[in-house]
Scaffold this active site. Structure first.
Site, PDB file in Angstrom:
ATOM      1  N   HIS A 140      -7.348   9.625  -2.198  1.00 56.74           N
ATOM      2  CA  HIS A 140      -6.885   9.646  -0.724  1.00 56.74           C
ATOM      3  C   HIS A 140      -7.945  10.314   0.312  1.00 56.74           C
ATOM      4  O   HIS A 140      -7.995   9.829   1.389  1.00 56.74           O
ATOM      5  CB  HIS A 140      -5.439  10.298  -0.796  1.00 56.74           C
ATOM      6  CG  HIS A 140      -4.544   9.855   0.117  1.00 56.74           C
ATOM      7  ND1 HIS A 140      -3.169   9.626  -0.065  1.00 56.74           N
ATOM      8  CD2 HIS A 140      -4.567   9.256   1.383  1.00 56.74           C
ATOM      9  CE1 HIS A 140      -2.519   9.208   0.965  1.00 56.74           C
ATOM     10  NE2 HIS A 140      -3.393   9.162   1.941  1.00 56.74           N
ATOM     11  N   TYR A 147       3.170   9.822  -0.431  1.00 53.30           N
ATOM     12  CA  TYR A 147       4.154   9.243   0.289  1.00 53.30           C
ATOM     13  C   TYR A 147       5.624   9.411  -0.416  1.00 53.30           C
ATOM     14  O   TYR A 147       6.618   9.336   0.311  1.00 53.30           O
ATOM     15  CB  TYR A 147       4.289   7.772   0.481  1.00 53.30           C
ATOM     16  CG  TYR A 147       2.828   7.241   1.174  1.00 53.30           C
ATOM     17  CD1 TYR A 147       1.934   8.264   1.938  1.00 53.30           C
ATOM     18  CD2 TYR A 147       2.483   6.061   1.083  1.00 53.30           C
ATOM     19  CE1 TYR A 147       0.776   8.025   2.332  1.00 53.30           C
ATOM     20  CE2 TYR A 147       1.273   5.729   1.896  1.00 53.30           C
ATOM     21  CZ  TYR A 147       0.644   6.600   2.499  1.00 53.30           C
ATOM     22  OH  TYR A 147      -0.800   6.203   3.260  1.00 53.30           O
ATOM     23  N   LYS A 172       2.885  -1.124   8.712  1.00 59.99           N
ATOM     24  CA  LYS A 172       4.168  -0.482   8.157  1.00 59.99           C
ATOM     25  C   LYS A 172       5.157  -0.964   9.254  1.00 59.99           C
ATOM     26  O   LYS A 172       5.175  -0.769  10.517  1.00 59.99           O
ATOM     27  CB  LYS A 172       4.249   0.897   7.935  1.00 59.99           C
ATOM     28  CG  LYS A 172       5.515   1.538   7.723  1.00 59.99           C
ATOM     29  CD  LYS A 172       6.079   2.075   9.148  1.00 59.99           C
ATOM     30  CE  LYS A 172       7.480   2.597   8.841  1.00 59.99           C
ATOM     31  NZ  LYS A 172       8.173   2.928  10.006  1.00 59.99           N
ATOM     32  N   SER A 173       6.425  -1.340   8.919  1.00 60.46           N
ATOM     33  CA  SER A 173       7.571  -1.491   9.810  1.00 60.46           C
ATOM     34  C   SER A 173       8.903  -1.476   8.998  1.00 60.46           C
ATOM     35  O   SER A 173       8.769  -2.050   7.736  1.00 60.46           O
ATOM     36  CB  SER A 173       7.782  -2.963  10.675  1.00 60.46           C
ATOM     37  OG  SER A 173       8.661  -2.811  11.278  1.00 60.46           O
ATOM     38  N   ARG A 184       9.983  -7.443  12.894  1.00 58.99           N
ATOM     39  CA  ARG A 184       8.592  -6.919  12.979  1.00 58.99           C
ATOM     40  C   ARG A 184       7.766  -7.292  11.897  1.00 58.99           C
ATOM     41  O   ARG A 184       6.414  -7.636  11.979  1.00 58.99           O
ATOM     42  CB  ARG A 184       8.521  -5.443  13.422  1.00 58.99           C
ATOM     43  CG  ARG A 184       8.776  -5.237  14.890  1.00 58.99           C
ATOM     44  CD  ARG A 184       8.942  -3.641  14.998  1.00 58.99           C
ATOM     45  NE  ARG A 184       9.032  -3.255  16.518  1.00 58.99           N
ATOM     46  CZ  ARG A 184       9.417  -2.030  16.765  1.00 58.99           C
ATOM     47  NH1 ARG A 184       9.230  -1.303  15.982  1.00 58.99           N
ATOM     48  NH2 ARG A 184       9.419  -1.659  18.142  1.00 58.99           N
ATOM     49  N   ASP A 237       0.827  -1.244  -0.068  1.00 52.02           N
ATOM     50  CA  ASP A 237      -0.041   0.029  -0.234  1.00 52.02           C
ATOM     51  C   ASP A 237       0.831   1.048  -0.008  1.00 52.02           C
ATOM     52  O   ASP A 237       1.521   1.459   1.083  1.00 52.02           O
ATOM     53  CB  ASP A 237      -0.709   0.012   1.195  1.00 52.02           C
ATOM     54  CG  ASP A 237      -1.868   1.152   1.211  1.00 52.02           C
ATOM     55  OD1 ASP A 237      -2.947   0.979   0.912  1.00 52.02           O
ATOM     56  OD2 ASP A 237      -1.593   2.241   1.724  1.00 52.02           O
TER      57      ASP A 237
HETATM   58  N1  LIG Z   1      -5.225   6.255   3.640  1.00 49.19           N
HETATM   59  C1  LIG Z   1      -4.611   6.995   4.504  1.00 49.19           C
HETATM   60  O1  LIG Z   1      -5.045   8.357   4.853  1.00 49.19           O
HETATM   61  C2  LIG Z   1      -3.613   6.434   5.249  1.00 49.19           C
HETATM   62  C3  LIG Z   1      -2.954   5.062   5.100  1.00 49.19           C
HETATM   63  N2  LIG Z   1      -1.986   4.728   5.654  1.00 49.19           N
HETATM   64  C4  LIG Z   1      -1.618   3.246   5.618  1.00 49.19           C
HETATM   65  O2  LIG Z   1      -1.663   2.325   6.166  1.00 49.19           O
HETATM   66  C5  LIG Z   1      -0.242   1.893   6.586  1.00 49.19           C
HETATM   67  C6  LIG Z   1      -0.068   1.623   8.395  1.00 49.19           C
HETATM   68  O3  LIG Z   1      -0.251   2.640   8.910  1.00 49.19           O
HETATM   69  P1  LIG Z   1       0.582   3.381   9.753  1.00 49.19           P
HETATM   70  O4  LIG Z   1       0.168   4.911  10.050  1.00 49.19           O
HETATM   71  O5  LIG Z   1       2.211   3.344   9.008  1.00 49.19           O
HETATM   72  O6  LIG Z   1       0.685   2.785  11.033  1.00 49.19           O
HETATM   73  P2  LIG Z   1       0.879   1.361  11.738  1.00 49.19           P
HETATM   74  O7  LIG Z   1      -0.412   0.923  12.418  1.00 49.19           O
HETATM   75  O8  LIG Z   1       0.954   0.490  10.737  1.00 49.19           O
HETATM   76  O9  LIG Z   1       2.164   1.313  12.651  1.00 49.19           O
HETATM   77  C7  LIG Z   1       3.520   1.566  12.489  1.00 49.19           C
HETATM   78  C8  LIG Z   1       4.243   1.771  13.562  1.00 49.19           C
HETATM   79  O10 LIG Z   1       4.360   0.865  14.418  1.00 49.19           O
HETATM   80  C9  LIG Z   1       5.473   0.365  14.558  1.00 49.19           C
HETATM   81  N3  LIG Z   1       5.315  -1.114  14.462  1.00 49.19           N
HETATM   82  C10 LIG Z   1       5.026  -1.995  13.426  1.00 49.19           C
HETATM   83  N4  LIG Z   1       5.044  -3.158  13.779  1.00 49.19           N
HETATM   84  C11 LIG Z   1       5.369  -3.379  15.067  1.00 49.19           C
HETATM   85  C12 LIG Z   1       5.330  -4.365  15.964  1.00 49.19           C
HETATM   86  N5  LIG Z   1       5.082  -5.717  15.586  1.00 49.19           N
HETATM   87  N6  LIG Z   1       5.757  -4.150  17.274  1.00 49.19           N
HETATM   88  C13 LIG Z   1       5.919  -2.749  17.537  1.00 49.19           C
HETATM   89  N7  LIG Z   1       5.777  -1.673  16.898  1.00 49.19           N
HETATM   90  C14 LIG Z   1       5.609  -1.975  15.587  1.00 49.19           C
HETATM   91  C15 LIG Z   1       6.252   0.784  13.283  1.00 49.19           C
HETATM   92  O11 LIG Z   1       7.882   0.974  13.872  1.00 49.19           O
HETATM   93  P3  LIG Z   1       8.841   0.520  12.994  1.00 49.19           P
HETATM   94  O12 LIG Z   1       8.884   0.821  11.423  1.00 49.19           O
HETATM   95  O13 LIG Z   1      10.187   0.874  13.670  1.00 49.19           O
HETATM   96  O14 LIG Z   1       9.019  -0.965  13.124  1.00 49.19           O
HETATM   97  C16 LIG Z   1       5.725   2.219  13.106  1.00 49.19           C
HETATM   98  O15 LIG Z   1       6.194   2.964  13.906  1.00 49.19           O
HETATM   99  C17 LIG Z   1       0.699   3.153   6.231  1.00 49.19           C
HETATM  100  O16 LIG Z   1       1.886   2.706   5.838  1.00 49.19           O
HETATM  101  C18 LIG Z   1       0.022   3.241   4.803  1.00 49.19           C
HETATM  102  O17 LIG Z   1       0.138   2.407   3.878  1.00 49.19           O
HETATM  103  C19 LIG Z   1      -1.643   5.112   7.068  1.00 49.19           C
HETATM  104  C20 LIG Z   1      -2.046   6.608   7.442  1.00 49.19           C
HETATM  105  C21 LIG Z   1      -3.047   7.408   6.709  1.00 49.19           C
HETATM  106  O1  LIG Z   2      -0.504   8.355   5.456  1.00 51.19           O
HETATM  107  C1  LIG Z   2      -1.326   8.913   4.589  1.00 51.19           C
HETATM  108  O2  LIG Z   2      -1.800   8.110   3.738  1.00 51.19           O
HETATM  109  C2  LIG Z   2      -1.842  10.158   5.000  1.00 51.19           C
HETATM  110  O3  LIG Z   2      -2.953  10.602   4.460  1.00 51.19           O
HETATM  111  C3  LIG Z   2      -1.314  10.712   6.344  1.00 51.19           C
HETATM  112  O4  LIG Z   2      -0.342  11.222   5.812  1.00 51.19           O
HETATM  113  C4  LIG Z   2      -2.043  12.149   6.357  1.00 51.19           C
HETATM  114  O5  LIG Z   2      -2.014  13.027   5.508  1.00 51.19           O
HETATM  115  C5  LIG Z   2      -1.626  12.589   7.762  1.00 51.19           C
HETATM  116  O6  LIG Z   2      -1.350  12.111   8.556  1.00 51.19           O
HETATM  117  C6  LIG Z   2      -1.212  14.199   7.600  1.00 51.19           C
HETATM  118  O7  LIG Z   2      -0.542  14.644   8.587  1.00 51.19           O
END
Ligand SMILES: NC(=O)C1=CN([C@@H]2O[C@H](COP(=O)(O)OP(=O)(O)OC[C@H]3O[C@@H](n4cnc5c(N)ncnc54)[C@H](OP(=O)(O)O)[C@@H]3O)[C@@H](O)[C@H]2O)C=CC1
Ligand SMILES: O=C(O)C(=O)[C@@H](O)[C@H](O)C(=O)CO
Length: 283
Positions: A112, A54, A233-234, A239, A49
């Site tokens: 988005h 990004y 995401k990680s 992880r 994703d």
């Molecule tokens: N459509 C939208 O508006 C949005 C879409 N998204 C999508 O959703 C995805 C996931 O959301 P995201 O905001 O990244 O947050 P997540 O809920 O996936 O959390 C990611 C965070 O958690 C940590 N983490 C991951 N796995 C573990 C684990 N097993 N134990 C402890 N900590 C962990 C990561 O650190 P580390 O990397 O150090 O492991 C990172 O800091 C995004 O990457 C994106 O693709 C996100 C936000 C908005």
């Molecule tokens: O991660 C995404 O997909 C988002 O849309 C976020 O970045 C969002 O735009 C946001 O958190 C801005 O502060």
């Protein structure tokens, strides 16, 4: 890839199948994205994703193309950036995503954000066009509320296949999930572990101890059993593997309910009814 693990798929409303567990690349720096995506593919993920916002689609495309599998085996989602909601801008931006991702088709392309001050009608028309042309296998939306979805259903031809929204134990969005299900829209849960916020919650820690799993595995499993599509995401390979190993245990109904009861309507990200930010402009 661990041979025992089979990621279930969800069938979208147009018959396209999407792996229920994927890998998200928000906040993965462009110069670290190719290595991170390669590690995710090594761990077994076959669903990535990303988003124009990004800034790492190109590196996602490079990693998938360089990997030793047919790129079509990897389900790729991208999203239209907020500055491109005008019809021609959206078509141009879609073309750029296709080029950057090095694909002839994007599996799933989303608006988005609904952007209350701009609107999404022309953007949706553009997505209908790329879908009709066969260049997106499915189209959908992100951060849409029921009032946005109702308009799409009433005024347009192609219904959205997915709605990607913030969902985790502190923001369960029960009504929106029910609305999506009632309208044959699959729910994708972004920030599924609330960027780590929920992992120290005593209830989740207790459930994890009882199942001899980690808090992240328990929360991701809760999503899977609710039917949500997730892509944690990680940047850590350990992880990535941990988050992938969630298909060999099941939470019982009591524990599912205990986790759902943690809801406190707490967003970690923006409210879609207020968010109008265009990248490159001041917030
Ligand atoms: N459509 C939208 O508006 C949005 C879409 N998204 C999508 O959703 C995805 C996931 O959301 P995201 O905001 O990244 O947050 P997540 O809920 O996936 O959390 C990611 C965070 O958690 C940590 N983490 C991951 N796995 C573990 C684990 N097993 N134990 C402890 N900590 C962990 C990561 O650190 P580390 O990397 O150090 O492991 C990172 O800091 C995004 O990457 C994106 O693709 C996100 C936000 C908005
Ligand atoms: O991660 C995404 O997909 C988002 O849309 C976020 O970045 C969002 O735009 C946001 O958190 C801005 O502060």
């Amino acid at each position: 890839m661990p041979e025992t693990v089979a990621v279930p798929t969800v069938e979208l409303n147009n018959g396209v199948s999407i792996p229920q567990l994927g890998f998200g690349v928000f906040q993965v720096k462009p110069d670290e994205t190719a290595a991170t995506v390669t590690a995710a593919l090594d761990a077994g993920y076959r669903h990535i994703d990303t988003a124009q916002m990004y800034g790492n689609e190109k590196q996602v495309g490079e990693a998938i193309t360089a990997y030793d599998i047919d790129p079509a085996e990897v389900f790729v989602t991208s999203k239209l950036n907020n500055g491109f909601h005008a019809y021609d801008d959206a078509l141009r931006a879609f073309d750029q995503s296709l080029a950057d991702l090095q694909r002839e088709q994007i599996d799933l392309f989303l608006i988005h954000w609904p952007l209350p001050e701009v609107g999404f009608d022309d953007a949706w028309r553009a997505l209908e066009k790329v879908y009709a042309d066969g260049r997106a296998r499915a189209i959908g939306v992100s951060n849409f509320q029921p009032h946005h979805l109702r308009r799409l259903h009433e005024e347009f031809t192609v219904p959205p296949a997915v709605n990607q929204i913030e969902v985790h134990p502190y923001l369960t969005q029960t009504e929106l999930l029910a609305f999506d299900a009632e309208h044959q829209i699959a729910t994708e849960a972004w920030s599924p572990i609330a960027q780590g916020l929920v992992l120290t919650d005593p209830v989740i820690v207790d459930v994890a101890e009882r199942y001899q799993r980690t808090p992240a595995q328990v929360v991701l499993r809760w999503h899977i059993q609710l039917g949500n599509i997730v892509f944690p995401k990680s940047t850590s390979p350990a992880r990535m593997a941990e988050n992938f190993a969630i298909f060999d245990f099941e939470l019982d109904q009591t524990d599912l309910a205990l986790i759902s009861a943690l809801n406190r309507d707490e967003r970690t990200g923006p409210n879609p009814d207020e968010f109008n930010w265009i990248p490159g402009q001041p917030r």
